[in-house]
Write a protein that holds these residues in place. Structure first.
Motif: not given
Length: 241
Positions: A29-35, A55-59, A81-84, A103-110
């Protein structure tokens, strides 16, 4: 279920084990994770195989490789939502992410700020060719040029928020077209004093680790890659902080 990890692994014993346990307890049931800095290919695979509804993965600043990232992201088709950030991934990997996550609506590629200013539009072209539904895009410290930016504006017609701070290769007057299409624009020379994606701790941890790795590398052999400029760069930034 959400898992928001702490980004200072030196204060946490075995953060990967804690994260795996939390994934197991979510029972799919995991929907969001921030590593944070402790991420690895094996951990990302573990998450992807057990969290297909994510739905949201942030690395950020983890040791994720292109292969590990691609093998995981193709199993996460529901991502919005994806952050790498601070991770060296190829443009091809980012394109596969876009194609695998329609369905990707947000990308953080910093990118962490580097002295090198070589032009590189691979990220921008990958985004333009595979992420047409993007609404929020953060590219702080990216090496894209006017060509890459125009490709994004053409390929992402729903884009509303665009952050280009520290994108030092963006020269010329680009504001007119950006303001015509983008509701919230952060320009390449806008202030980074507030809400910048990389904190003091992130910079210091990254450069300290890079310097330690490089200084402990095998002795240089004839014809081998010269790491001296990178070591000098790391030492330079550590002095700033």
């Amino acid at each position: 279920m959400r898992i928001l990890s702490y980004n200072k692994p030196v204060l946490v014993n075995n953060p990967e084990a804690i994260c795996r346990n939390a994934v197991d307890r979510s029972e799919g049931g995991l929907l969001e994770i921030n590593i944070g800095d402790f991420g690895s290919d094996s951990l990302l695979t573990y998450i992807a195989e057990r969290s297909s509804n994510l739905r949201s993965l942030r690395l950020m600043c983890s040791e994720i490789t292109d292969d590990g990232f691609v093998q995981a992201v193709v199993k996460l088709p529901m991502l919005e939502e994806l952050e790498v950030s601070g991770i060296s991934l190829s443009g091809e990997s980012m394109k596969l992410a876009g194609l695998s996550c329609p369905n990707l609506k947000t990308l953080m590629l910093n990118r962490l700020f580097y002295l090198s200013s070589d032009d590189d539009d691979h990220d921008a072209i990958a985004i333009a060719e595979s992420m047409p539904k993007l609404r929020h895009l953060q590219l702080c410290g990216n090496k894209l040029t006017k060509t890459g930016l125009n490709a994004i504006l053409d390929g992402c017609p729903h884009l509303e928020h665009l952050d280009l701070r520290q994108c030092i290769n963006l020269v010329g007057n680009l504001e007119k077209r950006c303001f015509e299409k983008i509701k919230d624009l952060r320009r390449h020379n806008d202030s980074t004093s507030a809400d910048y994606p990389f904190s003091f701790e992130t910079y210091y941890f990254h450069w300290s680790r890079q310097l330690a790795i490089l200084k402990n590398a095998l002795p240089m052999e004839e014809g081998a890659y010269n790491f001296d400029p990178i070591v000098e760069e790391a030492e330079y930034y550590l002095k700033l902080y």
